[in-house]
Motif scaffolding. Structure first.
Motif, mmCIF file in Angstrom:
data_model
loop_
_atom_site.group_PDB
_atom_site.id
_atom_site.type_symbol
_atom_site.label_atom_id
_atom_site.label_comp_id
_atom_site.label_asym_id
_atom_site.label_seq_id
_atom_site.Cartn_x
_atom_site.Cartn_y
_atom_site.Cartn_z
ATOM 1 N N GLU A 115 0.838 -1.207 0.000
ATOM 2 C CA GLU A 115 0.000 0.000 0.000
ATOM 3 C C GLU A 115 0.865 1.247 0.000
ATOM 4 N N SER A 116 0.301 2.345 -0.422
ATOM 5 C CA SER A 116 1.051 3.603 -0.510
ATOM 6 C C SER A 116 1.037 4.350 0.816
ATOM 7 N N VAL A 117 2.001 5.248 0.984
ATOM 8 C CA VAL A 117 2.073 6.088 2.182
ATOM 9 C C VAL A 117 0.868 7.021 2.249
ATOM 10 N N SER A 118 0.356 7.399 1.098
ATOM 11 C CA SER A 118 -0.811 8.291 1.074
ATOM 12 C C SER A 118 -2.022 7.655 1.756
ATOM 13 N N GLU A 119 -2.148 6.325 1.621
ATOM 14 C CA GLU A 119 -3.256 5.621 2.276
ATOM 15 C C GLU A 119 -3.066 5.628 3.789
ATOM 16 N N LEU A 120 -1.836 5.390 4.240
ATOM 17 C CA LEU A 120 -1.525 5.465 5.669
ATOM 18 C C LEU A 120 -1.822 6.863 6.194
ATOM 19 N N HIS A 121 -1.409 7.867 5.445
ATOM 20 C CA HIS A 121 -1.619 9.271 5.827
ATOM 21 C C HIS A 121 -3.114 9.550 6.026
ATOM 22 N N GLU A 145 9.850 8.725 -1.516
ATOM 23 C CA GLU A 145 10.150 8.265 -2.866
ATOM 24 C C GLU A 145 9.402 6.966 -3.174
ATOM 25 N N ALA A 146 8.751 6.930 -4.333
ATOM 26 C CA ALA A 146 7.994 5.763 -4.796
ATOM 27 C C ALA A 146 6.824 5.427 -3.864
ATOM 28 N N ASN A 147 6.677 6.236 -2.800
ATOM 29 C CA ASN A 147 5.512 6.119 -1.914
ATOM 30 C C ASN A 147 5.413 4.779 -1.177
ATOM 31 N N TYR A 148 6.515 4.056 -0.986
ATOM 32 C CA TYR A 148 6.476 2.794 -0.248
ATOM 33 C C TYR A 148 6.394 3.056 1.255
ATOM 34 N N LEU A 149 5.714 2.151 1.968
ATOM 35 C CA LEU A 149 5.592 2.290 3.419
ATOM 36 C C LEU A 149 6.928 2.068 4.113
ATOM 37 N N ILE A 150 7.623 1.022 3.689
ATOM 38 C CA ILE A 150 8.907 0.681 4.317
ATOM 39 C C ILE A 150 9.906 0.272 3.225
ATOM 40 N N ASN A 151 11.124 0.789 3.297
ATOM 41 C CA ASN A 151 12.215 0.308 2.439
ATOM 42 C C ASN A 151 13.527 0.431 3.211
ATOM 43 N N ASN A 152 14.630 0.336 2.538
ATOM 44 C CA ASN A 152 15.930 0.365 3.221
ATOM 45 C C ASN A 152 16.274 1.737 3.803
#
Length: 209
Positions: A115-121, A145-152
């Motif tokens: 899911e995108s960060v915008s949905e969490l927001h 960037e790329a709107n991912y919830l979690i990355n490195n």
């Protein structure tokens, strides 16, 4: 000679008279016409019986504690009544959250792993408003960037948690073991109580310090 023929025909004529008794068939019996019309064959439709889940008293108490600790007081009675009267056929927290969403009540945040960060927001903004009865400034989700919830490079949950903590709120996650994120928002002083409630539901509790 004639007498011999008469005695030979007597059994034959007697058999003709009692043929229907011996064979069960009458002379010149009408044959029934075959029904060549196509008969409608109804398709087999499997019947699925929804079985009620055996939800323990402990699990229901856990759900009630989540409601009391993680939702607006204005809507708690409706959710508590649902827990007491509903016959659960799916995961209790999921079914409760579906009911809450149908009634436009904020409770759990349930997101797919991609899911995108915008949905969490969106969901955090809505829940914070219902708990605090006011708006607060949240991170700009467009900066991820790329709107991912979690990355490195970042953890969106941690970033949002740091922001709402300034207003005495924080995020707690339920580790369901699936490819999903399930979380609640509550006041910081209720962290331990929320952790206990999550344990009563049968899940591990994860939170940010």
């Amino acid at each position: 000679m004639f007498k011999v023929y008469i005695w030979w025909f007597i059994p034959f004529f007697w058999w003709l008279l009692i043929k229907d008794v011996i064979t069960g068939k009458k002379w010149f019996e009408k044959r029934q016409k075959k029904d060549n019309t196509l008969k409608e064959v109804k398709p087999f439709i499997p019947q699925y019986i929804e079985e009620e889940l055996d939800v323990s008293k402990n699990e229901k108490e856990g759900l009630k504690d989540i409601v009391k600790l993680c939702s607006s007081r204005k809507t708690q009675n409706k959710l508590l009544s649902f827990i007491d009267t509903n016959k659960f056929i799916e995961l209790p927290w999921y079914e409760l959250n579906e009911y809450a969403m149908e009634n436009k009540i904020d409770l759990f945040i349930h997101l797919d792993w991609k899911e995108s960060v915008s949905e969490l927001h969106y969901w955090i903004d809505s829940i914070v408003k219902s708990l605090l009865e006011k708006e607060i400034e949240l991170p700009n989700y467009k900066l991820f960037e790329a709107n991912y919830l979690i990355n490195n490079d970042w953890d969106a949950f941690k970033v949002y948690n740091e922001t709402i903590k300034k207003h005495n709120l924080q995020i707690s996650l339920l580790e369901t073991g699936g490819d999903e994120y399930v979380l609640v928002i509550h006041f910081t002083e209720n962290l331990e109580k929320v952790g206990n409630a999550i344990a009563m539901l049968g899940y591990k509790h994860r939170y940010y310090k």
